[in-house]
Design an enzyme around this catalytic site. Structure first.
Site, mmCIF file in Angstrom:
data_model
loop_
_atom_site.group_PDB
_atom_site.id
_atom_site.type_symbol
_atom_site.label_atom_id
_atom_site.label_comp_id
_atom_site.label_asym_id
_atom_site.label_seq_id
_atom_site.Cartn_x
_atom_site.Cartn_y
_atom_site.Cartn_z
ATOM 1 N N ASP A 99 35.844 31.342 33.044
ATOM 2 C CA ASP A 99 36.095 32.581 32.167
ATOM 3 C C ASP A 99 35.112 32.514 30.972
ATOM 4 O OD1 ASP A 99 37.209 34.328 30.332
ATOM 5 O OD2 ASP A 99 39.147 33.507 29.944
ATOM 6 N N LYS A 153 28.730 38.387 24.770
ATOM 7 C CA LYS A 153 29.361 39.236 25.756
ATOM 8 C C LYS A 153 29.309 40.746 25.660
ATOM 9 C CE LYS A 153 33.595 39.064 28.807
ATOM 10 N NZ LYS A 153 34.707 38.423 28.955
ATOM 11 N N GLU A 174 38.846 39.922 35.054
ATOM 12 C CA GLU A 174 39.969 39.225 34.197
ATOM 13 C C GLU A 174 41.364 39.240 34.541
ATOM 14 O OE1 GLU A 174 37.978 39.485 30.438
ATOM 15 O OE2 GLU A 174 36.485 38.411 31.232
ATOM 16 N N ASP A 222 45.365 42.716 28.712
ATOM 17 C CA ASP A 222 44.438 41.704 28.367
ATOM 18 C C ASP A 222 43.590 42.011 27.160
ATOM 19 O OD1 ASP A 222 42.114 40.002 28.152
ATOM 20 O OD2 ASP A 222 41.604 40.001 30.376
#
Lengths: 635, 109
Positions: free
Chosen positions: A8, A70, A169, A192
């Site tokens: 992850d 990211k 994800e 999420d």
């Protein structure tokens, strides 16, 4: 069979997991942490730090400490101007106007920096498994576009990992959650809210089949934004009280960022927190201290609009799935930001049920990735995953219109073809411009790539038949082909330029990463040698102090001198000197112990009569061995 | 299907087995059969001397890592032996067994 690990790769933290004995296991890093901060730092002496060590020194080195990388993955510079203002490091435009990070006089691409984090995760897994790891499943936000997915895949390659699957994800989270519920028919929603992105997916689980019905999200919304709100509030308050703008002081801002993150976390379990930062800055009147209270209700007020922004995507995902709120059986929360009570309250109101508390929001995504890894390696066979493409895909047609070939939430892998024609008479070539997004006009959507189909037989407009095919693989990565049906001429592209890195650049980065890996390995060896030398010196010194009587007095100064040499080499931080002095001490100590042992065997056991201790001490162990045997034979 | 370990692996296994045997005999590790810490210095001495013999007999024929392993193990065992020998004899150590042990082993050798 080699393991396929699950990673992850988060905005704030990264986690690595692997399947062992049919169970997913989250692997602890060398510091003992189950999550590793997604932070890379470049120190002035050229040393590179990744993870907790990088995060720890952020306050003193804010301009060269890279976090939240990211947010810049697969992005053009123009798309990230807001994000760039929020970070203390410099974000610049690269050759293709891609976002890059400047460290010293070098520009780093986001995939290159992410590769450093992936390398750390890979090493964590290798240490645990005791074997080298080559393949991984890496997760991305479901709402990542093609460029961002490709950038993530490139990061894997640079880190020496073959990314077997790019997994969404929320889908990973559903896999992890659903593995314990195989056999049940469930419709679940995964909410999420991570460090930098928000995703929501609706899935149907049944007979081991995980079918994603729809997904939606916001790639500019996450915990970092919550922190930023707290930072802005504190900075404003401080300016009102003290007349000093902390935003101009990078070090103060870094301390404030850490304090804001901590305050946010603590407010999940407390109603009020104190933000106390002594000596935060100074002016002519002397040092300034920051001390403020932040209540949960004030915090909720500061971030309310951010939380409200998650509602729209949830409603859209529900509508796209064709399900109503009452049909959702479970709501699974993923991402550290879902610990915020107000977020849970909004989810509760939205879905009309209590969200699942049984999953660890920090680890569930990596666990899902590990499960998918085991599916791909054949270790797990009772799971089938059917994911969807998050955004519609199409091409630009006459008048700058975006014509969709693949609608969003179509199950992948998929392949769709449509026939187009020319717009003017005698046209011999067409430009295929692949687009991603929901907007009607091409300019409003994300451009994935362009190519020309040439050599079309001249004809009146509307006559040539050009078949355009979109092919999406299981990673959500797209290949576009165009074919003139009359001449059979064909042209295709794999959409990969979107990550902003061409093949040569990736190869260079792979080599750089390998060189750095060698440098990191060398550094680790130096640390090991240093630790070994330190511990040897301590052990020998301790023995001399406690059992010094066993050591020949004439040899003591030699040992002490060797210890001093080790200590001075450690002091001077000279790797070669540490190694040679360690070896020297090892050799002397080994001889001294051989001699002491010799004396002990000669006086302690039944071979007491064996020659003088001094003589034995001068001989090697082999002679001692024969002496004992001889003595036994004599007796 | 089982794999035959290489000589390099067997060497390491041998050294570590000797170390374990010596540590059991030094009373530093629990005896696998009795579950007790039992000190038998003569057995320890024999195990240590066997390793000492290996060092001499393999001189110049070991890789750097192998050399470091056996030297460190040996130094460490000798240090422990010296420390243990300085302590008073334990209940399990009788004069008879101490004298008998090396004779048997010498015979075996």
């Amino acid at each position: 069979m080699a393991k396929i690990i699950g990673i992850d790769l988060g905005t704030t933290n990264s986690v690595v997991a692997v399947m062992e004995g049919g169970k997913p296991v989250v692997i602890e890093n060398a510091d003992g942490g189950r999550t590793t901060p997604s932070v890379v730092a470049f120190k002035k002496d050229g040393e590179r730090l990744v993870g907790a060590a990088a995060k720890r020194q952020a306050v003193t080195n804010p301009h060269n400490t890279i976090y939240s990388i990211k947010r810049f993955m697969g992005r053009k510079f123009a798309e990230v101007t807001n994000e760039a203002k929020q970070v203390p490091y410099e974000v610049a435009a690269g050759d293709n106007d891609d976002a890059r990070v400047r460290v010293g006089d070098r520009l780093y691409s986001p995939p290159e920096l992410s590769a450093m984090i992936l390398t750390k995760m890979k090493e964590t897994a290798e240490r645990h498994l005791g074997e080298s790891v080559r393949e991984a499943v890496v997760t991305v936000p479901a709402y990542f576009n093609d460029s961002q997915r490709q950038a993530t895949k490139d990061a894997g390659r640079i880190a020496g990992l073959e990314v077997k699957r790019i997994l969404n994800e929320p889908t990973a989270a559903a896999l992890a959650y659903g593995l314990d519920h195989v056999g049940k028919d469930l419709k679940i929603a995964v909410y999420d809210l991570g460090g930098g992105t928000f995703d929501v997916s609706v899935l149907e689980l049944g007979d081991g089949v995980f079918e994603v019905k729809s997904t939606n999200g916001d790639t500019h919304l996450g915990g970092d934004d919550f922190d930023q709100r707290v930072i802005e509030w504190v900075a404003d308050e401080f300016r009102k009280q003290e007349g000093v703008d902390l935003r101009k002081d990078a070090q103060a801002m870094q301390r404030l960022r850490e304090a804001a993150e901590r305050a946010k976390s603590e407010l999940s379990s407390q109603n009020q927190v104190e933000i106390s930062l002594p000596y935060i800055t100074a002016d002519a009147s002397g040092p300034k201290h920051l001390s403020m209270s932040l209540t949960r209700s004030k915090f909720e007020q500061l971030v309310d609009d951010l939380i409200q922004r998650t509602i729209g995507p949830c409603k859209q995902a529900l509508a796209d799935s064709g399900l109503t709120v009452s049909q959702i059986d479970r709501v699974v929360l993923v991402g550290g930001s879902t610990r915020i009570p107000k977020v849970q309250e909004v989810v509760r109101q939205l879905f009309g049920q209590e969200p699942e508390k049984g999953v660890n929001p920090d680890e569930v995504v990596a666990i899902g990735a590990a499960i998918q890894g085991s599916v791909l390696s054949g270790e797990t066979s009772n799971v089938l995953l059917l994911d969807v493409t998050p955004l519609s895909l199409g091409i630009e047609t006459l008048g700058g219109v975006s014509t969709k070939l693949i609608e969003r939430n179509t199950t992948v892998p998929t392949r769709k073809s449509q026939t187009f024609s020319t717009a003017s008479d005698q046209q011999t070539q067409v430009e295929i411009h692949a687009l991603q997004g929901e907007r009607e006009m091409a300019t409003d959507n994300k451009s994935l790539g362009k190519f020309q189909l040439v050599g079309i037989a001249p004809a009146a407009r509307g006559i040539p038949q050009i078949e355009v095919t979109f092919d999406i693989d299981a990673n959500g990565i797209l290949k576009v082909a165009a074919k003139d049906k009359a001449t059979g001429k064909e042209q295709s592209i794999v959409i990969q330029a979107g990550s902003g890195l061409d093949e040569a650049e990736i190869q260079r980065m792979v080599r750089d990463a390998e060189v750095n890996q060698a440098a990191d390995k060398k550094r680790r060896e130096e640390i090991d040698t240093r630790n070994e030398a330190e511990s040897l010196a301590y052990q020998v010194e301790k023995h001399l102090a406690e059992h010094g009587d066993n050591v020949n007095p004439t040899e003591k100064p030699r040992v002490e001198e060797a210890i001093a040499l080790v200590r001075s080499a450690i002091e001077s931080n000279d790797a070669a000197a540490i190694r040679s002095s360690r070896d020297g001490l090892n050799k002397i100590w080994s001889e001294v112990m051989a001699s002491a042992y010799q004396n002990t065997t000669a006086t302690d056991g039944p071979t007491e009569a064996t020659g003088p201790a001094g003589a034995a001490a001068d001989e090697g162990p082999i002679e001692a061995d024969f002496e004992v045997v001889d003595e036994e034979k004599k007796s | 299907m089982t794999r035959t370990p290489s000589h390099d692996e067997l060497f390491k296994i041998f050294v570590l087995q000797q170390q374990q045997w010596a540590m059991v005999a030094l009373g530093k590790m629990v005896h696998p059969l009795t579950g007790q810490n039992e000190r038998d210095l003569e057995s320890a001495r024999f195990a240590i001397d066997l390793l000492g013999m290996m060092v001499e007999k393999t001189k110049g024929n070991l890789s750097t890592d192998e050399d470091r392993l056996i030297t460190q193990v040996l130094t460490n065992l000798r240090l422990n032996f010296v420390e243990e020998a300085a302590k008073p004899p334990s209940a399990t150590e009788s004069g008879e067994s101490a004298a008998a042990a090396p004779a048997e082993k010498a015979g075996e050798a």
